[in-house]
Design a protein around this motif. Structure first.
Motif, short mmCIF file in Angstrom:
data_model
loop_
_atom_site.label_atom_id
_atom_site.label_comp_id
_atom_site.label_asym_id
_atom_site.label_seq_id
_atom_site.Cartn_x
_atom_site.Cartn_y
_atom_site.Cartn_z
N ILE A 1 38.97 39.92 37.96
CA ILE A 1 38.89 38.57 38.50
C ILE A 1 37.46 38.16 38.80
CG2 ILE A 1 39.61 37.08 40.41
CD1 ILE A 1 42.19 38.72 40.57
N VAL A 2 36.70 39.04 39.48
CA VAL A 2 35.33 38.70 39.86
C VAL A 2 34.38 38.83 38.67
CG1 VAL A 2 33.39 39.27 41.37
CG2 VAL A 2 35.74 39.36 42.26
N LEU A 3 34.39 40.00 38.02
CA LEU A 3 33.47 40.24 36.91
C LEU A 3 34.00 39.77 35.56
CD1 LEU A 3 32.16 43.80 37.90
CD2 LEU A 3 31.13 41.56 38.38
N LYS A 4 35.25 39.29 35.51
CA LYS A 4 35.84 38.71 34.30
C LYS A 4 35.90 39.68 33.13
CE LYS A 4 36.08 34.71 36.40
NZ LYS A 4 37.38 34.17 36.87
N VAL A 5 36.17 40.96 33.43
CA VAL A 5 36.35 41.93 32.34
C VAL A 5 37.76 41.75 31.79
CG1 VAL A 5 36.44 44.38 31.74
CG2 VAL A 5 34.76 43.56 33.40
N LYS A 6 37.87 41.45 30.49
CA LYS A 6 39.16 41.22 29.86
C LYS A 6 39.34 42.17 28.69
CE LYS A 6 40.06 37.66 32.53
NZ LYS A 6 41.13 37.70 33.55
N ASP B 1 45.52 39.52 33.75
CA ASP B 1 45.18 40.46 34.82
C ASP B 1 46.17 41.61 34.88
OD1 ASP B 1 43.04 38.85 35.50
OD2 ASP B 1 44.15 37.75 37.04
N ILE B 2 47.43 41.35 34.52
CA ILE B 2 48.44 42.42 34.50
C ILE B 2 48.09 43.44 33.43
CG2 ILE B 2 50.86 42.93 34.00
CD1 ILE B 2 51.59 40.25 35.21
N THR B 3 47.64 42.95 32.28
CA THR B 3 47.26 43.85 31.19
C THR B 3 46.11 44.75 31.63
OG1 THR B 3 47.95 42.22 29.54
CG2 THR B 3 46.45 43.96 28.80
N PHE B 4 45.10 44.16 32.24
CA PHE B 4 43.98 44.96 32.72
C PHE B 4 44.45 45.93 33.80
CE2 PHE B 4 40.40 45.93 35.47
CZ PHE B 4 39.40 46.23 34.55
N TYR C 1 36.00 50.51 33.17
CA TYR C 1 35.44 49.66 32.12
C TYR C 1 35.85 50.23 30.77
CZ TYR C 1 31.99 53.44 32.10
OH TYR C 1 31.39 54.68 32.05
N PRO C 2 36.00 49.38 29.74
CA PRO C 2 36.40 49.87 28.42
C PRO C 2 35.31 50.73 27.79
CG PRO C 2 36.69 47.49 28.62
CD PRO C 2 35.88 47.92 29.80
#
Length: 282
Positions: free
Chosen positions: A67-72, A83-86, A212-213
């Motif tokens: 949410i904050v850093l927008k990692v998708k 967000d559920i996927t992450f 992180y990926p």
């Protein structure tokens, strides 16, 4: 501890080799069960606390990174860039790491925390570092069950590769036990080991693609991270088996198993070498 002492004396008695091994397994199971009961004795939620701790980590890391850093990221069968996927991807990587660190930290002080067993009882000291490791592993199974339910509801399917999870548990337990034996033995003589271990684990966590990926790691470093960091391979194989339904990291899993086995043999050898002096120091 009376029952444990009686079982320890039977283990240390003149039993045949196979009977002695079964007695040790029975004693280990008893110690793990008592450890699980003692940790949350008197609390209302009892053994649900490990699951709540894991879920709180999931919420915090999902909020910060998604949410904050927008990692998708995208996973087949899951909502796109959700967000559920992450969250499920993150939880799948956190589960083995949480079991690893919790078991290792407690294992490191398992000998110095039980001086009476070391000094006064005919006790198989090789079991002491294993008790917190198996306790943490069993506690993580609650989170694993919750994750499987969430994945089944989100993707409307259960992957057959879940049956392969015991294969990834082997290097995970070997690695934790090997380092647990090493740190438990050294802590008897160097009491700074637990604090040092905490610092090392902080660095290790961020060197492992959990929050992180792996795709964000520079290409020239990515292979080194996977081949030399067993926890990176173990976390990714968890995700392969639970989320993707296929194993994309067979090679890394094999190397992680070999490295973990070598660490186990080395850690146990150090522990066995130091074990005769435990009673004198404690």
């Amino acid at each position: 501890m009376k029952g444990v002492g009686q079982k320890a004396r039977r283990v240390g008695g003149r039993l045949p080799g196979s009977s002695q091994r079964w007695a040790k397994l029975n004693l280990l199971a008893t110690l793990v069960r008592r450890d699980l009961e003692a940790q949350y004795k008197g609390s209302i939620l009892g053994n649900l606390w490990p699951l709540l701790n894991q879920l709180s980590q999931l919420v915090i890391y999902t909020y910060v990174f998604s949410i904050v850093l927008k990692v998708k990221l995208s996973l087949a069968g899951f909502p796109e860039n959700s967000d559920i996927t992450f969250g499920v991807w993150l939880f799948a990587g956190l589960l083995p790491w949480s079991a690893f660190t919790s078991g290792l930290i407690k294992s490191g002080v398992s000998v110095v925390g039980q001086p009476n067993l070391v000094k006064k009882v005919v006790f198989p000291l090789g079991l002491l570092p294993l008790v917190p490791i198996f306790t943490a592993f069993i506690e993580s199974s609650l989170g694993l069950a919750a994750l499987i339910v969430i994945v089944a509801v989100s993707s409307q399917k259960l992957n057959a590769t879940l049956c392969l999870l015991p294969l990834v548990w082997v290097p995970q337990l070997l690695l934790t036990a090997g380092l647990g034996y090493l740190t438990a033995g050294l802590t008897v003589f160097l009491r700074d080991i637990p604090q040092t271990l905490g610092v090392i684990l902080n660095f290790w966590f961020y060197l492992t693609p959990i929050v992180y990926p792996a795709s964000v790691i520079p290409q020239q470093w990515r292979s080194w991270i996977f081949w030399l960091n067993p926890m990176a391979a173990i976390s990714e194989v968890y995700r392969d088996l639970i989320l993707l339904g296929e194993v994309k990291h067979w090679g890394e899993w094999g190397v992680a198993t070999l490295i973990s086995a070598a660490i186990f043999c080395g850690g146990f050898a150090v522990y066995r070498r130091l074990r005769p002096a435990f009673a004198d120091v404690l």
